[in-house]
Design a protein around this motif. Structure first.
Motif, PDB file in Angstrom:
ATOM      1  N   ALA A  90       0.852  -1.193   0.000  1.00  0.00           N
ATOM      2  CA  ALA A  90       0.000   0.000   0.000  1.00  0.00           C
ATOM      3  C   ALA A  90       0.883   1.236   0.000  1.00  0.00           C
ATOM      4  O   ALA A  90       2.016   1.210   0.491  1.00  0.00           O
ATOM      5  CB  ALA A  90      -0.902  -0.016   1.230  1.00  0.00           C
ATOM      6  N   PRO A  91       0.401   2.328  -0.587  1.00  0.00           N
ATOM      7  CA  PRO A  91       1.204   3.550  -0.589  1.00  0.00           C
ATOM      8  C   PRO A  91       1.623   3.933   0.822  1.00  0.00           C
ATOM      9  O   PRO A  91       0.839   3.864   1.768  1.00  0.00           O
ATOM     10  CB  PRO A  91       0.259   4.585  -1.210  1.00  0.00           C
ATOM     11  CG  PRO A  91      -0.699   3.783  -2.029  1.00  0.00           C
ATOM     12  CD  PRO A  91      -0.868   2.492  -1.294  1.00  0.00           C
ATOM     13  N   ALA A  92       2.881   4.338   0.945  1.00  0.00           N
ATOM     14  CA  ALA A  92       3.417   4.671   2.265  1.00  0.00           C
ATOM     15  C   ALA A  92       2.928   6.020   2.753  1.00  0.00           C
ATOM     16  O   ALA A  92       2.857   6.270   3.952  1.00  0.00           O
ATOM     17  CB  ALA A  92       4.942   4.651   2.217  1.00  0.00           C
ATOM     18  N   VAL A  93       2.596   6.915   1.814  1.00  0.00           N
ATOM     19  CA  VAL A  93       2.262   8.296   2.159  1.00  0.00           C
ATOM     20  C   VAL A  93       0.964   8.683   1.458  1.00  0.00           C
ATOM     21  O   VAL A  93       0.765   8.364   0.287  1.00  0.00           O
ATOM     22  CB  VAL A  93       3.390   9.249   1.733  1.00  0.00           C
ATOM     23  CG1 VAL A  93       3.025  10.699   2.058  1.00  0.00           C
ATOM     24  CG2 VAL A  93       4.703   8.879   2.408  1.00  0.00           C
ATOM     25  N   VAL A  94       0.082   9.345   2.191  1.00  0.00           N
ATOM     26  CA  VAL A  94      -1.139   9.909   1.622  1.00  0.00           C
ATOM     27  C   VAL A  94      -0.959  11.420   1.573  1.00  0.00           C
ATOM     28  O   VAL A  94      -0.677  12.052   2.592  1.00  0.00           O
ATOM     29  CB  VAL A  94      -2.381   9.546   2.462  1.00  0.00           C
ATOM     30  CG1 VAL A  94      -3.622  10.238   1.905  1.00  0.00           C
ATOM     31  CG2 VAL A  94      -2.576   8.043   2.495  1.00  0.00           C
ATOM     32  N   LEU A  95      -1.093  11.986   0.371  1.00  0.00           N
ATOM     33  CA  LEU A  95      -0.945  13.425   0.184  1.00  0.00           C
ATOM     34  C   LEU A  95      -2.306  14.038  -0.129  1.00  0.00           C
ATOM     35  O   LEU A  95      -3.036  13.537  -0.988  1.00  0.00           O
ATOM     36  CB  LEU A  95       0.025  13.733  -0.957  1.00  0.00           C
ATOM     37  CG  LEU A  95       1.505  13.443  -0.710  1.00  0.00           C
ATOM     38  CD1 LEU A  95       2.325  13.834  -1.934  1.00  0.00           C
ATOM     39  CD2 LEU A  95       2.013  14.174   0.518  1.00  0.00           C
ATOM     40  N   ARG A  96      -2.622  15.103   0.575  1.00  0.00           N
ATOM     41  CA  ARG A  96      -3.850  15.858   0.333  1.00  0.00           C
ATOM     42  C   ARG A  96      -3.456  17.181  -0.304  1.00  0.00           C
ATOM     43  O   ARG A  96      -2.858  18.040   0.347  1.00  0.00           O
ATOM     44  CB  ARG A  96      -4.591  16.077   1.645  1.00  0.00           C
ATOM     45  CG  ARG A  96      -5.047  14.774   2.298  1.00  0.00           C
ATOM     46  CD  ARG A  96      -5.569  15.001   3.703  1.00  0.00           C
ATOM     47  NE  ARG A  96      -6.008  13.746   4.320  1.00  0.00           N
ATOM     48  CZ  ARG A  96      -6.237  13.603   5.618  1.00  0.00           C
ATOM     49  NH1 ARG A  96      -6.083  14.650   6.445  1.00  0.00           N
ATOM     50  NH2 ARG A  96      -6.616  12.444   6.104  1.00  0.00           N
ATOM     51  N   HIS A 168      11.150   5.789   9.186  1.00  0.00           N
ATOM     52  CA  HIS A 168      11.801   4.543   9.600  1.00  0.00           C
ATOM     53  C   HIS A 168      12.865   4.082   8.597  1.00  0.00           C
ATOM     54  O   HIS A 168      13.363   2.959   8.732  1.00  0.00           O
ATOM     55  CB  HIS A 168      10.754   3.441   9.773  1.00  0.00           C
ATOM     56  CG  HIS A 168       9.676   3.793  10.753  1.00  0.00           C
ATOM     57  ND1 HIS A 168       9.932   4.038  12.086  1.00  0.00           N
ATOM     58  CD2 HIS A 168       8.338   3.984  10.586  1.00  0.00           C
ATOM     59  CE1 HIS A 168       8.808   4.345  12.711  1.00  0.00           C
ATOM     60  NE2 HIS A 168       7.823   4.320  11.821  1.00  0.00           N
ATOM     61  N   ARG A 169      13.212   4.898   7.641  1.00  0.00           N
ATOM     62  CA  ARG A 169      14.246   4.503   6.669  1.00  0.00           C
ATOM     63  C   ARG A 169      15.610   4.469   7.355  1.00  0.00           C
ATOM     64  O   ARG A 169      15.988   5.407   8.054  1.00  0.00           O
ATOM     65  CB  ARG A 169      14.241   5.477   5.489  1.00  0.00           C
ATOM     66  CG  ARG A 169      15.251   5.118   4.399  1.00  0.00           C
ATOM     67  CD  ARG A 169      15.009   5.962   3.158  1.00  0.00           C
ATOM     68  NE  ARG A 169      15.142   7.365   3.435  1.00  0.00           N
ATOM     69  CZ  ARG A 169      16.279   8.054   3.316  1.00  0.00           C
ATOM     70  NH1 ARG A 169      17.386   7.438   2.926  1.00  0.00           N
ATOM     71  NH2 ARG A 169      16.305   9.348   3.567  1.00  0.00           N
ATOM     72  N   ALA A 170      16.325   3.387   7.124  1.00  0.00           N
ATOM     73  CA  ALA A 170      17.644   3.249   7.735  1.00  0.00           C
ATOM     74  C   ALA A 170      18.626   4.248   7.124  1.00  0.00           C
ATOM     75  O   ALA A 170      18.485   4.637   5.953  1.00  0.00           O
ATOM     76  CB  ALA A 170      18.165   1.825   7.533  1.00  0.00           C
ATOM     77  N   PRO A 171      19.611   4.699   7.875  1.00  0.00           N
ATOM     78  CA  PRO A 171      20.603   5.638   7.343  1.00  0.00           C
ATOM     79  C   PRO A 171      21.331   5.056   6.132  1.00  0.00           C
ATOM     80  O   PRO A 171      21.585   3.860   6.048  1.00  0.00           O
ATOM     81  CB  PRO A 171      21.566   5.847   8.523  1.00  0.00           C
ATOM     82  CG  PRO A 171      20.776   5.472   9.732  1.00  0.00           C
ATOM     83  CD  PRO A 171      19.839   4.392   9.298  1.00  0.00           C
ATOM     84  N   ARG A 172      21.627   5.936   5.195  1.00  0.00           N
ATOM     85  CA  ARG A 172      22.387   5.617   3.989  1.00  0.00           C
ATOM     86  C   ARG A 172      21.706   4.567   3.105  1.00  0.00           C
ATOM     87  O   ARG A 172      22.353   3.840   2.377  1.00  0.00           O
ATOM     88  CB  ARG A 172      23.814   5.159   4.344  1.00  0.00           C
ATOM     89  CG  ARG A 172      24.670   6.258   4.958  1.00  0.00           C
ATOM     90  CD  ARG A 172      26.096   5.807   5.212  1.00  0.00           C
ATOM     91  NE  ARG A 172      26.147   4.751   6.213  1.00  0.00           N
ATOM     92  CZ  ARG A 172      26.104   4.970   7.532  1.00  0.00           C
ATOM     93  NH1 ARG A 172      26.019   6.203   7.996  1.00  0.00           N
ATOM     94  NH2 ARG A 172      26.160   3.968   8.373  1.00  0.00           N
ATOM     95  N   THR A 173      20.390   4.454   3.202  1.00  0.00           N
ATOM     96  CA  THR A 173      19.629   3.607   2.277  1.00  0.00           C
ATOM     97  C   THR A 173      18.864   4.490   1.316  1.00  0.00           C
ATOM     98  O   THR A 173      18.553   5.644   1.617  1.00  0.00           O
ATOM     99  CB  THR A 173      18.638   2.709   3.034  1.00  0.00           C
ATOM    100  OG1 THR A 173      17.755   3.526   3.814  1.00  0.00           O
ATOM    101  CG2 THR A 173      19.380   1.746   3.945  1.00  0.00           C
ATOM    102  N   ARG A 174      18.556   3.956   0.154  1.00  0.00           N
ATOM    103  CA  ARG A 174      17.883   4.734  -0.885  1.00  0.00           C
ATOM    104  C   ARG A 174      16.469   5.109  -0.453  1.00  0.00           C
ATOM    105  O   ARG A 174      15.729   4.254   0.021  1.00  0.00           O
ATOM    106  CB  ARG A 174      17.819   3.950  -2.194  1.00  0.00           C
ATOM    107  CG  ARG A 174      19.155   3.768  -2.883  1.00  0.00           C
ATOM    108  CD  ARG A 174      18.984   2.983  -4.168  1.00  0.00           C
ATOM    109  NE  ARG A 174      20.240   2.823  -4.875  1.00  0.00           N
ATOM    110  CZ  ARG A 174      20.717   3.709  -5.747  1.00  0.00           C
ATOM    111  NH1 ARG A 174      20.025   4.809  -6.010  1.00  0.00           N
ATOM    112  NH2 ARG A 174      21.869   3.503  -6.346  1.00  0.00           N
TER     113      ARG A 174
END
Length: 355
Positions: A90-96, A168-174
Motif C-alpha cells: 500500500a502507498p506509504a504516504v497519503v498526500l492531500r 523509519h528509513r535506515a541511514p544511507r539507504t535509498r
C-alpha cells in the motif's frame, strides 16, 4: 492299585489344564497371524489406490462434473503457481493536495515544516511520477529571484521532507518516496496516494452512473469526490507557472462535478435542495450556462415558474452585456418550454421504477 487310580485322578485334571493352555496359545498365534495378514493387505490396498486389481470386475466411475475439483487417489494435484510472495504494498504516504498541502504517514498527519518546504512538496505533488529539475524548483520557490544559497537550501528542504515522509528509513539507504532523478527530484507514484487521483476517479464514476440512469448512486459518488476539496489545489504553490495549468484543470472539474451533483439532485426529485445549492453556485459563477440552465429547471419543477423565467432572462442580458453573445440553444429552448409548460420538463421516474 488304589495308588494308581489316585495318581490317574490327579493327572487327569492336570492333563486337561495343560491341553487347554496349549489350545489358548495356538489361538493367540492364529490371531496374531491373521492380524499381520490383515495389516499387510490394508497397506497394499492403500498403496495401490482404488484401481488395485482384486480379481473382480470394476464398475466404471461416473464422469466428473466440469466444476468437480476432486482428484482420483494417487493422482498428483495440478501445478498451480504459488501466490506472489510480495504483494504490491500500500502507498506509504497519503498526500492531500486539494487545499493546503497535507501528508499522512502511517495513518498520522505529519508536520511538513516551513512554508517553502511545504511549497516544495506541493510542486512535486503536482507532478507525481515525473521528475522536476532543480533549476525549475529553485525558480518557482523563489519567484525568479533565488539567493546565492538557494540550491543548498533546496537540498536541505529535500532532506527534511525525506525524514518526515520516511521516518523509519535506515541511514544511507535509498529513499523510496522522494527520490533523486537526474538533476531533479520526483515523488514515486507507487509510494504515494494523492487525493487528486481519487477525486478524478470518483467524479468519473459519478458521471458514468448519471448516464446509466442511477441518480442516487451518482449523487453519492459526486458527494465523495467533492468532499475531498478543502481549498485551491496545491494552495502553497498555486501561483507557480508549472502548477497553474493543473490547478485550473482541477478547478474546472470541480465546478463541473458541482453542476453534475445538482443535476443528480434534480433527477432524484430533490428540487428544493437543488434550488438552494444552484442559487449559491450561480451567484458565485454567473457566466456558467449549465448551472443557470439547471437552476431554471429546478425552479420550474419546484413550482416557481416566474422565478425560473427571470433567472434565464437575467442570464441572457448578462451574456450580452459582458461577453456580447447569446445564450446557447439549450437555454433558449428551456425558456420556451417553461413558457409553454412542456411535459418533457416534468420529472420522469427511472426506467427501473417504470418497470
Amino acid at each position: 492299585m488304589a495308588n494308581d487310580r489316585a495318581t490317574a485322578g490327579l493327572a487327569g485334571p492336570r492333563s486337561a489344564q495343560a491341553w487347554r493352555i496349549a489350545e489358548l496359545e495356538r489361538e493367540v498365534r492364529e490371531l496374531r497371524r491373521t492380524n499381520t495378514l490383515l495389516r499387510t493387505y490394508v497397506a497394499q490396498r492403500l498403496d495401490a489406490g482404488p484401481h488395485h486389481d482384486t480379481g473382480r470386475p470394476r464398475t466404471p466411475a461416473p464422469p466428473a462434473h466440469p466444476q468437480d475439483t476432486r482428484r482420483p487417489a494417487g493422482e498428483r494435484p495440478p501445478h498451480r503457481p504459488a501466490p506472489h510472495p510480495h504483494p504490491a504494498p500500500a502507498p506509504a504516504v497519503v498526500l492531500r493536495c486539494l487545499g493546503p498541502i497535507e501528508a499522512v504517514v502511517g495513518g498520522r498527519p505529519v508536520d511538513l515544516g516551513s512554508p517553502k518546504q511545504r511549497a516544495l512538496l506541493a510542486l512535486l505533488a503536482s507532478a507525481v511520477g515525473r521528475p522536476v529539475a532543480c533549476d525549475v524548483l529553485v525558480e518557482e520557490l523563489w519567484a525568479g529571484s533565488p539567493p546565492p544559497a538557494a540550491l543548498s537550501s533546496l537540498h536541505a528542504y529535500v532532506a527534511n521532507l525525506r525524514r518526515v515522509l520516511e521516518p523509519h528509513r535506515a541511514p544511507r539507504t535509498r529513499p523510496t518516496v522522494l527520490r533523486t532523478a537526474g538533476r531533479g527530484y520526483l515523488l514515486e507514484r507507487r509510494s504515494v496516494d494523492v487525493d487528486v487521483d481519487r477525486f478524478t476517479e470518483r467524479a468519473a464514476l459519478a458521471w458514468q452512473l448519471q448516464d446509466s440512469g442511477d441518480p442516487h448512486g451518482a449523487l453519492r459518488a459526486f458527494d465523495q469526490a467533492l468532499a475531498l476539496w478543502r481549498g485551491p489545489a496545491y494552495a502553497e504553490a498555486a501561483d507557480s507557472a508549472c502548477v497553474r495549468p493543473d490547478g485550473a484543470r482541477l478547478q474546472e472539474l470541480r465546478l463541473s462535478a458541482t453542476e453534475g451533483r445538482c443535476a443528480a439532485l434534480l433527477a432524484a426529485g430533490a428540487h428544493e435542495i437543488a434550488v438552494a445549492d444552484l442559487e449559491a453556485f450561480v451567484q458565485d459563477h454567473p457566466l456558467r450556462e449549465y448551472g443557470c440552465e439547471l437552476l431554471g429547471l429546478a425552479l420550474y419543477r419546484a413550482g416557481r415558474q416566474a422565478e425560473a423565467l427571470a433567472v434565464l432572462r437575467t442570464h441572457q442580458r448578462r451574456l450580452a452585456r459582458e461577453l456580447g453573445i447569446d445564450p446557447r440553444p439549450a437555454l433558449q429552448r428551456l425558456q420556451q418550454q417553461i413558457l409553454h409548460h412542456a411535459p418533457s420538463l416534468d420529472l420522469r421516474p427511472p426506467l427501473a421504477a417504470q418497470l
